[in-house]
Design an enzyme around this catalytic site. Structure first.
Site, PDB file in Angstrom:
ATOM      1  N   ASP A   1      -5.572  -9.821 -15.637  1.00 55.54           N
ATOM      2  CA  ASP A   1      -6.465 -10.697 -15.340  1.00 55.54           C
ATOM      3  C   ASP A   1      -7.853 -10.535 -16.178  1.00 55.54           C
ATOM      4  O   ASP A   1      -8.408  -9.412 -16.060  1.00 55.54           O
ATOM      5  CB  ASP A   1      -6.869 -10.773 -13.788  1.00 55.54           C
ATOM      6  CG  ASP A   1      -7.333 -12.379 -13.486  1.00 55.54           C
ATOM      7  OD1 ASP A   1      -8.082 -12.817 -14.254  1.00 55.54           O
ATOM      8  OD2 ASP A   1      -6.772 -12.642 -12.441  1.00 55.54           O
TER       9      ASP A   1
ATOM     10  N   ASP B   1      -1.892  -1.131  -3.813  1.00 56.53           N
ATOM     11  CA  ASP B   1      -2.202  -0.382  -4.992  1.00 56.53           C
ATOM     12  C   ASP B   1      -1.072  -0.302  -6.034  1.00 56.53           C
ATOM     13  O   ASP B   1      -0.102  -1.159  -5.683  1.00 56.53           O
ATOM     14  CB  ASP B   1      -2.359   0.811  -4.748  1.00 56.53           C
ATOM     15  CG  ASP B   1      -1.383   1.704  -3.711  1.00 56.53           C
ATOM     16  OD1 ASP B   1      -0.296   1.530  -3.994  1.00 56.53           O
ATOM     17  OD2 ASP B   1      -1.675   1.916  -2.720  1.00 56.53           O
TER      18      ASP B   1
ATOM     19  N   ASN C   1      -0.620   4.609  -0.328  1.00 58.69           N
ATOM     20  CA  ASN C   1      -1.048   5.860  -0.019  1.00 58.69           C
ATOM     21  C   ASN C   1      -1.952   5.562   1.129  1.00 58.69           C
ATOM     22  O   ASN C   1      -2.850   6.287   1.628  1.00 58.69           O
ATOM     23  CB  ASN C   1      -2.178   6.125  -1.084  1.00 58.69           C
ATOM     24  CG  ASN C   1      -3.215   5.248  -1.292  1.00 58.69           C
ATOM     25  OD1 ASN C   1      -3.435   4.223  -0.713  1.00 58.69           O
ATOM     26  ND2 ASN C   1      -4.172   5.658  -2.080  1.00 58.69           N
TER      27      ASN C   1
ATOM     28  N   ASP D   1       0.847  -1.317   0.050  1.00 62.30           N
ATOM     29  CA  ASP D   1       0.060   0.133  -0.027  1.00 62.30           C
ATOM     30  C   ASP D   1       0.938   1.350   0.147  1.00 62.30           C
ATOM     31  O   ASP D   1       1.592   1.400   0.918  1.00 62.30           O
ATOM     32  CB  ASP D   1      -0.861   0.146   1.261  1.00 62.30           C
ATOM     33  CG  ASP D   1      -1.626   1.267   1.309  1.00 62.30           C
ATOM     34  OD1 ASP D   1      -1.926   1.925   0.323  1.00 62.30           O
ATOM     35  OD2 ASP D   1      -2.249   1.583   2.420  1.00 62.30           O
TER      36      ASP D   1
ATOM     37  N   HIS E   1      -4.694 -16.971  -5.333  1.00 59.94           N
ATOM     38  CA  HIS E   1      -5.479 -16.419  -4.271  1.00 59.94           C
ATOM     39  C   HIS E   1      -6.621 -16.797  -3.913  1.00 59.94           C
ATOM     40  O   HIS E   1      -7.578 -16.348  -3.272  1.00 59.94           O
ATOM     41  CB  HIS E   1      -5.917 -14.948  -4.973  1.00 59.94           C
ATOM     42  CG  HIS E   1      -6.643 -15.104  -6.540  1.00 59.94           C
ATOM     43  ND1 HIS E   1      -6.297 -15.873  -7.343  1.00 59.94           N
ATOM     44  CD2 HIS E   1      -7.897 -14.861  -6.419  1.00 59.94           C
ATOM     45  CE1 HIS E   1      -7.137 -15.747  -8.283  1.00 59.94           C
ATOM     46  NE2 HIS E   1      -8.302 -15.440  -7.848  1.00 59.94           N
ATOM     47  N   ASP E   2      -7.011 -18.098  -4.377  1.00 58.26           N
ATOM     48  CA  ASP E   2      -8.122 -19.012  -3.991  1.00 58.26           C
ATOM     49  C   ASP E   2      -7.712 -19.930  -3.399  1.00 58.26           C
ATOM     50  O   ASP E   2      -8.593 -20.835  -2.764  1.00 58.26           O
ATOM     51  CB  ASP E   2      -8.911 -19.301  -5.331  1.00 58.26           C
ATOM     52  CG  ASP E   2      -9.444 -18.243  -6.331  1.00 58.26           C
ATOM     53  OD1 ASP E   2      -9.748 -17.412  -5.612  1.00 58.26           O
ATOM     54  OD2 ASP E   2      -9.458 -18.482  -7.477  1.00 58.26           O
TER      55      ASP E   2
ATOM     56  N   ASP F   1      -4.267   4.020   2.669  1.00 57.86           N
ATOM     57  CA  ASP F   1      -5.449   3.627   2.886  1.00 57.86           C
ATOM     58  C   ASP F   1      -5.911   2.007   3.263  1.00 57.86           C
ATOM     59  O   ASP F   1      -7.033   1.642   3.308  1.00 57.86           O
ATOM     60  CB  ASP F   1      -6.531   3.960   1.460  1.00 57.86           C
ATOM     61  CG  ASP F   1      -6.147   3.023   0.395  1.00 57.86           C
ATOM     62  OD1 ASP F   1      -5.015   2.260   0.502  1.00 57.86           O
ATOM     63  OD2 ASP F   1      -6.611   3.204  -0.510  1.00 57.86           O
TER      64      ASP F   1
ATOM     65  N   GLU G   1      -8.131 -20.295 -16.748  1.00 53.70           N
ATOM     66  CA  GLU G   1      -8.485 -21.134 -15.520  1.00 53.70           C
ATOM     67  C   GLU G   1      -9.485 -22.055 -15.841  1.00 53.70           C
ATOM     68  O   GLU G   1     -10.597 -21.813 -16.439  1.00 53.70           O
ATOM     69  CB  GLU G   1      -8.829 -19.970 -14.599  1.00 53.70           C
ATOM     70  CG  GLU G   1      -9.313 -20.844 -13.212  1.00 53.70           C
ATOM     71  CD  GLU G   1     -10.306 -20.037 -12.300  1.00 53.70           C
ATOM     72  OE1 GLU G   1     -10.052 -20.184 -10.888  1.00 53.70           O
ATOM     73  OE2 GLU G   1     -10.872 -19.070 -12.774  1.00 53.70           O
TER      74      GLU G   1
HETATM   75  C1  NOJ Z   1     -12.152 -17.565 -10.126  1.00 53.00           C
HETATM   76  C2  NOJ Z   1     -11.365 -16.470  -9.279  1.00 53.00           C
HETATM   77  O1  NOJ Z   1      -9.895 -17.102  -9.421  1.00 53.00           O
HETATM   78  C3  NOJ Z   1     -11.900 -16.345  -8.258  1.00 53.00           C
HETATM   79  O2  NOJ Z   1     -11.243 -15.390  -7.405  1.00 53.00           O
HETATM   80  C4  NOJ Z   1     -13.178 -15.680  -8.259  1.00 53.00           C
HETATM   81  O3  NOJ Z   1     -13.911 -15.548  -7.195  1.00 53.00           O
HETATM   82  C5  NOJ Z   1     -13.994 -16.348  -9.600  1.00 53.00           C
HETATM   83  N1  NOJ Z   1     -13.200 -17.063 -10.639  1.00 53.00           N
HETATM   84  C6  NOJ Z   1     -15.079 -15.546 -10.204  1.00 53.00           C
HETATM   85  O4  NOJ Z   1     -14.636 -14.601 -11.097  1.00 53.00           O
END
Ligand code: NOJ
Length: 542
Positions: free
Chosen positions: A99, A30, A24, A22, A316-317, A26, A242
């Site tokens: 993305d 960013d 700034n 980050d 990130h999932d 907040d 994906e």
């Molecule tokens: C896959 C993404 O990696 C995930 O983070 C997202 O919630 C879903 N697709 C919906 O876009």
């Protein structure tokens, strides 16, 4: 043909912008924050950065709900910042991968705002609508984040289809106008100099809700070939889709070396192994190690020369791999390095998710500390269904997407150096022991191990083109394989567990120079200590 493509020898680093750095105050990461860390990434040696979405978005699903594909969300900066990032990264030979969320938009996108006004509106057919009566959805399809996949719009007395949240209406790819809008937008980004794209849930674009088809719809590959022809093929880009539903057969279509679709896909066969079969990821099961070996071996073997693999443990999932399949206690360092060595010796393009190179771990929080829509909905839904809270929390601790989304741990100062404000999500309290500052100059650190693996990949062609042979197939503790090309042979041996084991490889297999290991005094003996991993290279005399 894509035989000599740059991305075959590249290592890609994923940034989840809101949790990276980050600038700034907040409390949210960013683009300027990312720019300030480019030297760190250059030092690591990566070739490209995949940025999770930074376009304008109401952030219902942290940016995977885009309301303007051609602007940056003010939370992350401006279009000018994005251009600066592309340029500054370029100076360090790092490409920026955007993305692309093409399966759905935000309900706040002007297309949807128009579409829901009337059935006659020119944008109506940009989305998927069905007649019906209130409270009687067209069918029983469920959305990924819970609830029905159909949402009623009383003004026009129709339902729209959404595979994710109600704020993520699915785009109608059957409509050629939608496809053209998408191509124009992508070409605009290509014009800005991006190095490629990651395509969100791309195997879900060709859905047929009437037949309850979501993944791998009949027109999927037709759409992908058109998309590729109209956009990606015009430049030297990397594209990764994906595809949760990908099999090796399908992956050969997606990543056909004739370049007609994509460079590669993220497939999830290995990632879904530690859940009860046929159930959800929250329904935990121990990792079946022999199956893990079988899955990797099959993907390596079947795509050799016919497609291309992506190699990843994290994104990130997903939960943090060191907590998931390594050991985030006593052997955190050894197991994090072992998992890195195991993966980076294989054929494909390796992806490193921010903090993986430091051995960042899962976070065990109270429910109030979670921010992820999927986690919060799951918690509510399972409580309503009568699950015990304790069991729900066990699942969340093991699998919540927020495990990956805690702020990046830069140093042992306040908020781990992520922000001078109040972080949008709680920093993992272990940042005093696990942070970048403590590792970057230490060749013996996890960071040092990743840096060396990236360097090795660049220096030895066998990492790129060597064929793959699994060794010790039935061994319940050891993951071992050989890669071989005309000039050399790479041998990777990993003890996947804490127990010390002996490795019964033939003498002629176990030869070559030790390239990297996670124990200082690793040698040629056959005893593997907890999580011990070694990589040997034998140059052939030609
Ligand atoms: C896959 C993404 O990696 C995930 O983070 C997202 O919630 C879903 N697709 C919906 O876009």
């Amino acid at each position: 043909m894509n035989d000599n493509k740059w991305w075959k020898s590249a290592v890609i680093y994923q940034i989840y912008p809101r949790s990276f750095a980050d600038s700034n105050k907040d409390g949210i990461g960013d683009l300027q924050g990312i720019i300030s860390k480019l030297d760190y990434l250059q030092n690591l040696g990566i070739n490209a950065v995949w940025l999770s979405p930074v376009c304008k978005s109401p952030q219902d699903d942290n940016g995977y709900d885009i309301s303007d594909y051609q602007d940056i969300d003010p939370m992350f900066g401006t279009l000018g910042d994005m251009e600066e990032l592309i340029e500054e990264a370029g100076k360090r030979n790092i490409r920026i991968i955007m993305d692309l969320v093409l399966n759905h938009s935000s309900d706040e996108h002007h297309w949807f705002q128009e579409a829901k006004k009337s059935r006659e509106n020119p944008y109506h057919d940009y989305y998927i609508w069905k007649d019906g009566a209130e409270d009687v959805p067209p069918n029983d399809m469920r959305a990924a984040f819970g609830g029905s996949a159909w949402e009623w719009v009383p003004e026009i007395k129709q339902y729209y289809f959404h595979q994710f949240s109600v704020k993520q209406p699915d785009l109608n790819w059957e409509n050629p106008k939608v496809r053209q809008e998408i191509y124009d937008m992508i070409n605009w980004w290509i014009g800005k100099g991006v190095g490629g794209f990651r395509l969100d849930v791309i195997d879900q674009i060709a859905k047929e809700p009437d037949k309850k088809i979501t993944n791998n719809g009949p027109r999927l590959h037709e759409f992908l070939r058109e998309l590729s022809r109209e956009t990606f093929q015009k430049a030297d880009l990397v594209t990764v889709g994906e595809a949760w539903g990908a099999t090796t057969e399908l992956a050969k279509l997606y990543s056909n070396p004739d370049n007609s679709e994509l460079s590669m896909v993220f497939q999830f066969e290995h990632i879904c192994l530690d859940q009860i079969e046929g159930k959800e990821k929250w329904d935990l099961a121990p990792l079946p190690f022999l199956r893990l070996k079988e899955v990797f071996a099959r993907w390596q073997r079947e795509l050799q020369g016919k497609g291309w693999n992506s190699l990843f443990w994290n994104n990130h999932d997903l939960p943090r791999i060191v907590s998931r399949w390594g050991n985030d206690g006593k052997y955190r360092i050894e197991s994090a390095k072992m998992l890195a060595i195991l993966l980076h010796g294989m054929q494909g393009t390796p992806y490193i998710y921010q903090g993986e190179e430091l051995g960042m771990t899962n976070a065990v929080y109270e429910i109030e500390e979670y921010r992820d829509i999927e986690t919060l909905n799951l918690y509510r839904e399972r409580l309503e269904k009568g699950y015990k809270e304790e069991n729900i929390m066990d699942s969340i601790h093991a699998k919540s997407r927020d495990n990956a989304r805690t702020p990046m741990q830069w140093n042992d100062g306040e908020n781990a150096g992520f922000t001078d404000g109040k972080p949008w999500m709680k920093v993992n309290p272990n940042y005093k022991e696990i942070n970048a500052a403590q590792q970057v100059d230490d060749t013996d650190s996890i960071f040092g191990c990743y840096k060396e693996l990236i360097r090795l990949r660049k220096n030895h062609p066998v990492f790129i083109d060597g064929d793959f042979r699994m060794l010790l197939n039935d061994n319940e503790n050891i993951f071992a394989y050989a890669r071989e090309d005309a000039g050399s042979r790479l041998l990777v041996i990993c003890n996947f567990y804490e127990k010390t084991v002996s490795c019964l490889l033939d003498e002629d297999e176990l030869s070559g120079k030790l390239l990297i290991s996670n124990y200082k005094d690793a040698d040629q003996t056959m005893i593997l200590r907890p999580y011990e991993a070694r990589m040997y290279l034998q140059e052939k005399k030609l």
